[in-house]
Design a protein around this motif. Structure first.
Motif, PDB file in Angstrom:
ATOM      1  N   ALA A 112      45.460  38.056  34.720  1.00  0.00           N
ATOM      2  CA  ALA A 112      44.602  36.932  34.533  1.00  0.00           C
ATOM      3  C   ALA A 112      43.806  36.669  35.645  1.00  0.00           C
ATOM      4  N   THR A 113      44.330  36.586  36.759  1.00  0.00           N
ATOM      5  CA  THR A 113      43.557  36.423  38.149  1.00  0.00           C
ATOM      6  C   THR A 113      42.447  37.316  38.502  1.00  0.00           C
ATOM      7  N   ALA A 114      42.752  38.665  37.980  1.00  0.00           N
ATOM      8  CA  ALA A 114      41.696  39.540  38.161  1.00  0.00           C
ATOM      9  C   ALA A 114      40.659  39.492  37.088  1.00  0.00           C
ATOM     10  N   ALA A 122      33.187  45.860  33.414  1.00  0.00           N
ATOM     11  CA  ALA A 122      33.538  45.220  34.646  1.00  0.00           C
ATOM     12  C   ALA A 122      35.076  45.024  34.401  1.00  0.00           C
ATOM     13  N   LEU A 123      35.619  44.363  33.283  1.00  0.00           N
ATOM     14  CA  LEU A 123      36.933  44.313  32.669  1.00  0.00           C
ATOM     15  C   LEU A 123      37.898  45.231  33.077  1.00  0.00           C
ATOM     16  N   ARG A 124      36.981  46.475  32.404  1.00  0.00           N
ATOM     17  CA  ARG A 124      37.991  47.679  32.654  1.00  0.00           C
ATOM     18  C   ARG A 124      38.428  47.976  34.057  1.00  0.00           C
ATOM     19  N   GLU A 125      37.473  47.860  35.079  1.00  0.00           N
ATOM     20  CA  GLU A 125      37.773  48.315  36.478  1.00  0.00           C
ATOM     21  C   GLU A 125      38.542  47.126  37.013  1.00  0.00           C
ATOM     22  N   ALA A 126      38.600  46.051  36.467  1.00  0.00           N
ATOM     23  CA  ALA A 126      39.245  44.936  37.163  1.00  0.00           C
ATOM     24  C   ALA A 126      40.887  45.065  36.886  1.00  0.00           C
ATOM     25  N   VAL A 127      40.978  45.790  35.363  1.00  0.00           N
ATOM     26  CA  VAL A 127      42.504  45.839  35.041  1.00  0.00           C
ATOM     27  C   VAL A 127      42.922  47.087  35.646  1.00  0.00           C
ATOM     28  N   PHE A 128      42.129  48.101  36.021  1.00  0.00           N
ATOM     29  CA  PHE A 128      42.659  49.282  36.635  1.00  0.00           C
ATOM     30  C   PHE A 128      42.924  49.007  38.044  1.00  0.00           C
ATOM     31  N   HIS A 129      42.205  48.149  38.792  1.00  0.00           N
ATOM     32  CA  HIS A 129      42.086  47.861  40.109  1.00  0.00           C
ATOM     33  C   HIS A 129      43.487  47.086  40.368  1.00  0.00           C
ATOM     34  N   CYS A 130      43.670  46.391  39.327  1.00  0.00           N
ATOM     35  CA  CYS A 130      45.004  45.522  39.236  1.00  0.00           C
ATOM     36  C   CYS A 130      46.316  46.356  38.923  1.00  0.00           C
ATOM     37  N   LEU A 131      46.150  47.361  38.255  1.00  0.00           N
ATOM     38  CA  LEU A 131      47.204  48.249  38.073  1.00  0.00           C
ATOM     39  C   LEU A 131      47.372  49.150  39.257  1.00  0.00           C
ATOM     40  N   ASN A 189      39.695  36.609  35.946  1.00  0.00           N
ATOM     41  CA  ASN A 189      39.051  35.348  36.283  1.00  0.00           C
ATOM     42  C   ASN A 189      38.015  35.793  37.607  1.00  0.00           C
ATOM     43  N   ARG A 190      38.407  36.594  38.487  1.00  0.00           N
ATOM     44  CA  ARG A 190      37.561  36.866  39.509  1.00  0.00           C
ATOM     45  C   ARG A 190      36.355  37.802  39.122  1.00  0.00           C
ATOM     46  N   THR A 191      36.764  38.656  38.103  1.00  0.00           N
ATOM     47  CA  THR A 191      35.596  39.426  37.466  1.00  0.00           C
ATOM     48  C   THR A 191      34.749  38.738  36.878  1.00  0.00           C
ATOM     49  N   LEU A 192      35.151  37.653  36.029  1.00  0.00           N
ATOM     50  CA  LEU A 192      33.888  36.737  35.403  1.00  0.00           C
ATOM     51  C   LEU A 192      33.217  36.074  36.411  1.00  0.00           C
ATOM     52  N   ASP A 193      33.946  35.623  37.472  1.00  0.00           N
ATOM     53  CA  ASP A 193      33.160  34.669  38.485  1.00  0.00           C
ATOM     54  C   ASP A 193      32.196  35.548  39.117  1.00  0.00           C
ATOM     55  N   LEU A 194      32.650  36.680  39.512  1.00  0.00           N
ATOM     56  CA  LEU A 194      31.528  37.600  40.231  1.00  0.00           C
ATOM     57  C   LEU A 194      30.357  38.190  39.509  1.00  0.00           C
ATOM     58  N   LEU A 195      30.506  38.072  38.254  1.00  0.00           N
ATOM     59  CA  LEU A 195      29.397  38.353  37.233  1.00  0.00           C
ATOM     60  C   LEU A 195      28.469  37.056  37.246  1.00  0.00           C
ATOM     61  N   ALA A 196      29.304  35.865  37.059  1.00  0.00           N
ATOM     62  CA  ALA A 196      28.527  34.760  36.950  1.00  0.00           C
ATOM     63  C   ALA A 196      27.661  34.389  38.171  1.00  0.00           C
ATOM     64  N   ARG A 197      28.010  35.041  39.166  1.00  0.00           N
ATOM     65  CA  ARG A 197      27.360  34.577  40.433  1.00  0.00           C
ATOM     66  C   ARG A 197      26.059  35.762  40.680  1.00  0.00           C
ATOM     67  N   GLY A 198      26.091  36.619  39.716  1.00  0.00           N
ATOM     68  CA  GLY A 198      24.881  37.570  39.825  1.00  0.00           C
ATOM     69  C   GLY A 198      25.446  38.925  40.883  1.00  0.00           C
ATOM     70  N   LEU A 199      26.705  39.141  40.617  1.00  0.00           N
ATOM     71  CA  LEU A 199      27.135  40.282  41.582  1.00  0.00           C
ATOM     72  C   LEU A 199      26.729  40.283  42.915  1.00  0.00           C
ATOM     73  N   PRO A 200      26.970  39.259  43.828  1.00  0.00           N
ATOM     74  CA  PRO A 200      26.787  39.494  45.237  1.00  0.00           C
ATOM     75  C   PRO A 200      27.634  40.261  45.916  1.00  0.00           C
ATOM     76  N   THR A 231      54.881  37.769  35.750  1.00  0.00           N
ATOM     77  CA  THR A 231      54.000  38.164  37.255  1.00  0.00           C
ATOM     78  C   THR A 231      52.693  39.288  37.163  1.00  0.00           C
ATOM     79  N   CYS A 232      53.017  40.092  36.337  1.00  0.00           N
ATOM     80  CA  CYS A 232      52.004  40.985  36.064  1.00  0.00           C
ATOM     81  C   CYS A 232      50.961  40.440  35.273  1.00  0.00           C
ATOM     82  N   ALA A 233      51.279  39.674  34.164  1.00  0.00           N
ATOM     83  CA  ALA A 233      50.329  39.020  33.216  1.00  0.00           C
ATOM     84  C   ALA A 233      49.496  38.017  34.196  1.00  0.00           C
ATOM     85  N   GLU A 234      50.002  37.285  34.945  1.00  0.00           N
ATOM     86  CA  GLU A 234      49.648  36.533  35.956  1.00  0.00           C
ATOM     87  C   GLU A 234      48.521  37.078  36.846  1.00  0.00           C
ATOM     88  N   ASN A 235      48.840  38.384  37.466  1.00  0.00           N
ATOM     89  CA  ASN A 235      47.992  39.102  38.241  1.00  0.00           C
ATOM     90  C   ASN A 235      46.719  39.476  37.609  1.00  0.00           C
TER      91      ASN A 235
END
Length: 233
Positions: free
Chosen positions: A217-219, A182-191, A221-232, A211-215
């Motif tokens: 980090a946001t990605a 999931a993190l790999r896809e989040a990083v690629f999506h961010c890029l 956090n969103r990824t881990l939140d999505l996983l924690a919610r059970g991938l809704p 700016t890039c690092a903040e983006n």
């Protein structure tokens, strides 16, 4: 240079030079780390100037003031100059340093986001440059799969310790595999979709590393939140 190759982990995690000053490391290992960093930084500079495919290993060796054989002692293949680092071990250590009563997912979040924080300094820019190369160069993406397996092993050990499980426990393996994928896809999506994806113009300046690092980090956090919610979905 010594013939043995220092242990390295794989990209996507943690800063390199922080480990250079750890009191537990001997002089010999610190020298190895410095040599590895010098090679990597020379290579990244040349890749930015000439392109990855157009930069041969012997040119990197001259820029880093080492022999070609030295490069291959530290990096078995050209792709490994971009993919290998000391990050995974540092991230595993950061997880172990978190409070024992903290949920593993929270510890992982702190360790990952911390790698992109202001304290990362120059290494953060290097990490972002390497991630962009991985996204752009097919040979790097192809070799990345094997690298993620190494990363997973270190993370499984660190997280398994916290839960009193074995590193090869089924649930530990699945959880770590899901997080890394999931993190790999989040990083690629961010890029692909972040400010680095568009060329700079007179009215749209080149995004800063902050700016890039903040983006990123946001990605994360969103990824881990999505996983924690059970991938809704």
């Amino acid at each position: 240079m010594p013939e043995d190759t220092p242990p390295a982990s794989r990209t996507g995690h943690g800063p390199t030079s922080r480990s250079d000053h750890e009191p537990g490391r001997g002089l010999r290992e610190r020298k190895k780390i410095k040599t590895r960093q010098a090679i990597r930084r020379a290579a990244l500079r040349l890749f930015a100037e000439q392109g990855y495919e157009a930069t041969p290993v012997d040119r990197i060796a001259r820029a880093a003031d080492v022999s070609t054989s030295t490069i291959f002692r530290y990096f078995p293949a050209k792709e490994d100059i971009v993919l290998t680092d000391e990050y995974d071990a540092l991230m595993a250590e950061a997880i172990r340093d978190r409070p024992l009563d903290e949920p593993p997912a929270v510890s992982l979040r702190h360790a990952l986001v911390g790698l992109l924080g202001p304290s990362a300094g120059e290494e953060r820019e290097e990490l972002l440059a390497r991630l962009r190369l991985i996204r752009e160069v097919p040979a790097l993406r192809a070799r990345m799969s094997g690298c993620l397996a190494d990363s997973g092993g270190l993370l499984r050990e660190a997280l398994a310790e916290r839960g009193g499980r074995a590193p090869d426990d089924f649930e530990v393996r699945i959880a770590v595999g899901a997080v890394l994928g999931a993190l790999r896809e989040a990083v690629f999506h961010c890029l692909d979709h972040g400010p680095t994806a568009t060329a700079a113009t007179a009215t749209t300046p080149t995004p800063t590393a902050t700016t890039c690092a903040e983006n990123m980090a946001t990605a994360i956090n969103r990824t881990l939140d999505l996983l924690a919610r059970g991938l809704p979905l």
